[in-house]
Design an enzyme around this catalytic site. Structure first.
Site, mmCIF file in Angstrom:
data_model
loop_
_atom_site.group_PDB
_atom_site.id
_atom_site.type_symbol
_atom_site.label_atom_id
_atom_site.label_comp_id
_atom_site.label_asym_id
_atom_site.label_seq_id
_atom_site.Cartn_x
_atom_site.Cartn_y
_atom_site.Cartn_z
ATOM 1 N N LYS A 193 0.859 -1.188 0.000
ATOM 2 C CA LYS A 193 0.000 0.000 0.000
ATOM 3 C C LYS A 193 0.890 1.231 0.000
ATOM 4 C CE LYS A 193 -1.569 2.702 3.085
ATOM 5 N NZ LYS A 193 -1.397 3.928 2.304
ATOM 6 N N GLY A 249 6.972 4.963 8.266
ATOM 7 C CA GLY A 249 6.143 6.163 8.395
ATOM 8 C C GLY A 249 6.331 6.769 9.771
ATOM 9 N N SER A 250 5.300 7.467 10.224
ATOM 10 C CA SER A 250 5.428 8.189 11.492
ATOM 11 C C SER A 250 5.343 7.234 12.689
ATOM 12 C CB SER A 250 4.315 9.228 11.585
ATOM 13 O OG SER A 250 3.066 8.588 11.506
ATOM 14 N N THR A 251 5.920 7.660 13.777
ATOM 15 C CA THR A 251 5.918 6.840 14.996
ATOM 16 C C THR A 251 4.480 6.626 15.479
ATOM 17 O OG1 THR A 251 8.102 7.673 15.530
ATOM 18 C CG2 THR A 251 6.873 6.692 17.340
ATOM 19 N N VAL A 253 1.571 6.458 13.800
ATOM 20 C CA VAL A 253 0.844 5.443 13.018
ATOM 21 C C VAL A 253 1.479 4.064 13.232
ATOM 22 C CG1 VAL A 253 0.170 4.711 10.686
ATOM 23 C CG2 VAL A 253 0.012 7.120 11.312
ATOM 24 N N GLY A 254 2.803 4.015 13.275
ATOM 25 C CA GLY A 254 3.497 2.739 13.492
ATOM 26 C C GLY A 254 3.065 2.073 14.792
ATOM 27 N N GLU A 271 9.882 1.046 10.573
ATOM 28 C CA GLU A 271 10.892 2.093 10.367
ATOM 29 C C GLU A 271 10.181 3.415 10.611
ATOM 30 O OE1 GLU A 271 13.991 1.439 9.806
ATOM 31 O OE2 GLU A 271 13.881 -0.662 9.233
ATOM 32 N N CYS A 305 13.917 10.674 7.137
ATOM 33 C CA CYS A 305 13.893 10.328 8.560
ATOM 34 C C CYS A 305 15.301 10.342 9.166
ATOM 35 C CB CYS A 305 13.276 8.954 8.718
ATOM 36 S SG CYS A 305 14.061 7.757 7.651
ATOM 37 N N GLU A 403 10.789 15.908 14.756
ATOM 38 C CA GLU A 403 11.451 16.080 13.459
ATOM 39 C C GLU A 403 10.943 17.343 12.774
ATOM 40 O OE1 GLU A 403 11.716 12.056 10.964
ATOM 41 O OE2 GLU A 403 9.766 12.363 11.867
HETATM 42 P P1 NAD Z 1 2.477 8.487 7.948
HETATM 43 O O1 NAD Z 1 2.696 7.634 9.140
HETATM 44 O O2 NAD Z 1 1.424 9.506 7.981
HETATM 45 O O3 NAD Z 1 2.156 7.579 6.677
HETATM 46 C C1 NAD Z 1 2.977 6.496 6.302
HETATM 47 C C2 NAD Z 1 2.127 5.473 5.569
HETATM 48 O O4 NAD Z 1 1.166 4.957 6.481
HETATM 49 C C3 NAD Z 1 1.332 6.045 4.390
HETATM 50 O O5 NAD Z 1 1.254 5.077 3.383
HETATM 51 C C4 NAD Z 1 -0.041 6.271 5.002
HETATM 52 O O6 NAD Z 1 -1.080 6.266 4.045
HETATM 53 C C5 NAD Z 1 -0.114 5.060 5.909
HETATM 54 N N1 NAD Z 1 -1.110 5.156 6.972
HETATM 55 C C6 NAD Z 1 -1.481 6.228 7.700
HETATM 56 N N2 NAD Z 1 -2.474 5.868 8.559
HETATM 57 C C7 NAD Z 1 -2.713 4.544 8.362
HETATM 58 C C8 NAD Z 1 -3.619 3.587 8.911
HETATM 59 N N3 NAD Z 1 -4.509 3.915 9.850
HETATM 60 N N4 NAD Z 1 -3.578 2.325 8.432
HETATM 61 C C9 NAD Z 1 -2.706 1.957 7.473
HETATM 62 N N5 NAD Z 1 -1.845 2.828 6.895
HETATM 63 C C10 NAD Z 1 -1.835 4.088 7.354
HETATM 64 O O7 NAD Z 1 3.904 9.129 7.609
HETATM 65 P P2 NAD Z 1 4.283 10.076 6.380
HETATM 66 O O8 NAD Z 1 3.908 11.457 6.728
HETATM 67 O O9 NAD Z 1 3.798 9.502 5.100
HETATM 68 O O10 NAD Z 1 5.861 9.893 6.345
HETATM 69 C C11 NAD Z 1 6.725 10.656 7.107
HETATM 70 C C12 NAD Z 1 7.195 9.906 8.321
HETATM 71 O O11 NAD Z 1 7.830 8.709 7.923
HETATM 72 C C13 NAD Z 1 8.237 10.666 9.095
HETATM 73 O O12 NAD Z 1 7.963 10.572 10.466
HETATM 74 C C14 NAD Z 1 9.539 9.954 8.786
HETATM 75 O O13 NAD Z 1 10.519 10.057 9.775
HETATM 76 C C15 NAD Z 1 9.080 8.570 8.591
HETATM 77 N N6 NAD Z 1 10.017 7.847 7.748
HETATM 78 C C16 NAD Z 1 10.776 6.890 8.334
HETATM 79 C C17 NAD Z 1 11.702 6.217 7.582
HETATM 80 C C18 NAD Z 1 12.551 5.166 8.215
HETATM 81 O O14 NAD Z 1 13.103 4.354 7.486
HETATM 82 N N7 NAD Z 1 12.683 5.114 9.515
HETATM 83 C C19 NAD Z 1 11.851 6.491 6.228
HETATM 84 C C20 NAD Z 1 11.045 7.479 5.656
HETATM 85 C C21 NAD Z 1 10.113 8.140 6.443
#
Ligand code: NAD
Length: 499
Positions: A193, A249-251, A253-254, A271, A305, A403
């Site tokens: 996704k 993605g973000s902490t 949501v993770g 990640e 990130c 960040e």
């Molecule tokens: P985000 O968490 O908003 O979204 C990341 C992904 O999760 C997207 O595909 C989004 O659609 C999906 N998502 C959001 N809510 C969801 C849910 N309820 N169920 C399933 N999927 C969901 O983050 P973002 O704004 O897209 O990305 C930026 C963040 O990602 C920053 O915090 C950055 O540090 C982090 N990041 C980390 C790494 C790493 O390797 N550690 C790499 C790149 C980005």
């Protein structure tokens, strides 16, 4: 570069060599499909907010079909010999290289990244496929001396099943290849996704995977809008056939997805966010440290990130460092249209980026920081924010706790090694850290003391396909890149044989 490419609604100054890489649909079980509901969502250009195209808006029920297709494909794909999987990776990698310009153009279009920088991102993305190609035949098991002489114990590594890969907007090519590439090389099937902001790169990579001979159902794509994302996420986290969730993605949501996955005991690779410290000690080579900081802080306009966020500079070199950094930035970056090959610094990802950067800047100025160079300037477009150097950063300001994800370099003075390690280690997250010193014992001491998953010593870049990538604390679980990435997607089975 030529003109308009279809099926986009807006003209772009690039002519695709192979426009069949462009699609607005999802891929389920080898079929390119829209949402069963017929719904679509709008994809917009972050450079000028113009409408690019309508993307299929799949929901939870569509996602269930994708999971089932992947589950069915797993039954045969898991039996594919390692050598065949290796050739598949090789063909996929070759096709990515052959289409590097079109892939870079899609990355530029949906992410707003300068075209020249996008070309480097294609290389970074294909590095993962190349690495997994080389490693797939080397996922060895072990033999273990048994306590009881009549037994023989050995281990084998087996694929896990269907892997869900959820990727962020800020790196639409490499985030797909490093998750999907590792999972598929290891013998799993995937439902990916991509972020709603950047689906076109993931779609093009899946098209190339098909052309490489990837069997139907092995690599599925589910595109979805922000509105449908929670339903899609719920399906991916709760369906029993998914055995592993790989999320970047973000902490926040993770954490939420990890909690949901716990209910069916799925493996999770997470990640998440970072807050990277960058330290220039008093014995640093200032020119090298400044060059490293420019790479670490300002690439992708500060939207990675692992970008330096808290920049600690020894008081004795602070003025010299700030001047050299401002000078270096001036010499390094050229602004303008992201399609201009001379341009190497682009806009932030639309409203998302600008609002946060502005908030961090205002907060620091209100609390005594001073702009040394740069500052607000939207002459290169509404979402543009130039590289900015600030002095007078200190504990308590917003950038110390979250960040910035943008091109603000806050310089914070320090006086002793002990003090700076303590400040660097106060964060809840621990992804990357960087430091510059010429002292060999400090090199070891500080590398070992920093609470992070990756340390760059006298380098501003730690991301590489061959090196384990990942964090500690709330930056996540697991590693991507290197042999650790393949191991992440394999289960160890021990076999005890009685003689
Ligand atoms: P985000 O968490 O908003 O979204 C990341 C992904 O999760 C997207 O595909 C989004 O659609 C999906 N998502 C959001 N809510 C969801 C849910 N309820 N169920 C399933 N999927 C969901 O983050 P973002 O704004 O897209 O990305 C930026 C963040 O990602 C920053 O915090 C950055 O540090 C982090 N990041 C980390 C790494 C790493 O390797 N550690 C790499 C790149 C980005």
């Amino acid at each position: 570069m030529g003109s308009v490419a279809q099926p986009f609604k807006k003209p772009i100054p690039y002519e695709f060599k192979d426009s069949s890489l462009i699609d607005t649909r999802s891929l389920i079980g080898g079929q390119w499909v829209g949402a069963a509901s017929g719904k679509t969502f709008k994809l917009t250009d972050p450079e000028d907010d113009g409408e690019i195209c309508d993307i299929a808006d799949l929901d939870g029920e569509d996602t269930r079909r994708a999971i089932e297709a992947a589950s069915q494909a797993f039954e045969t794909y898991k039996l594919t010999p390692h050598r065949e999987r290796r050739w598949l990776m090789r063909k996929w990698g070759d096709l990515i290289k052959a289409n590097r310009e079109d892939l870079a153009a899609l990355n530029t279009l949906e992410l707003g990244m300068p075209y020249t920088e996008s070309l480097a991102k294609v290389q970074y993305a294909v590095d993962f496929v190349d690495w997994f190609e080389g490693a797939v035949e080397r996922t060895f098991g072990e033999t273990i001396p048994a306590f009881r002489g009549s037994n023989r114990i050995l281990t084998i590594r087996q694929p896990q099943g269907v892997v869900a890969c959820i990727t962020p907007w800020n790196s639409p090519l490499a985030m797909v290849t490093r998750k999907v590439g590792a999972a598929i090389a290891a013998g799993n099937t995937v439902v990916c996704k991509p972020a709603p902001e950047t689906p076109l790169c993931a779609i093009a990579l899946a098209k190339l995977f098909e052309r490489a001979g990837g069997p139907p159902g092995v690599f599925n794509i589910v595109t979805t809008s922000p509105a449908n994302t929670p339903a899609v996420g719920h399906q991916l986290c709760s369906h029993n056939a998914i055995r592993h969730l790989s999320f970047t993605g973000s902490t926040a949501v993770g954490k939420m997805l990890n909690t949901e996955c716990a209910k069916t005991i799925k493996k999770t690779s997470l990640e998440l966010g970072g807050l990277a410290p960058f330290i220039a000690f008093e014995d640093a080579d200032v020119d090298k440290a400044v060059a490293g900081l420019i790479t670490s802080k300002f690439r992708s306009s500060g939207q990675t990130c692992v970008c330096a966020n808290r920049i600690y500079v020894h008081s004795s070199i602070l003025d010299k460092f700030a001047d050299a950094l401002s000078e270096g930035v001036k010499k390094t970056f050229t602004y303008g249209s992201v399609w201009d090959k001379k341009v190497n610094f682009g806009p932030l990802y639309a409203g998302k980026g600008i609002a946060k950067v502005a908030a961090h800047l205002d907060d620091s100025l209100k609390n005594g920081a001073k702009v040394h160079s740069g500052g607000r300037d939207d002459r290169a477009g509404p979402n543009f924010f130039p590289p900015t150097v600030l002095k007078g950063g200190r504990v308590g300001m917003k950038f110390m706790e979250e960040e910035t994800f943008g091109p603000l370099a806050f310089l914070v003075p320090f006086d002793t090694e002990e003090e700076v390690i303590k400040m660097a280690n106060t964060a809840d997250v621990g992804l990357a850290a960087y430091f510059y010193t010429e002292d060999i014992s400090r090199l070891w001491r500080v590398s070992e003391a920093l609470k992070v998953g990756m340390v760059g010593v006298r380098v501003g870049l730690v991301s590489a396909a061959e090196a384990p990538f990942g964090g500690v604390l709330e930056s996540g679980l697991g590693r991507e890149g290197g042999i650790a990435a393949l191991e992440e997607y394999l289960d160890i089975k021990s076999i005890t044989i009685g003689l």
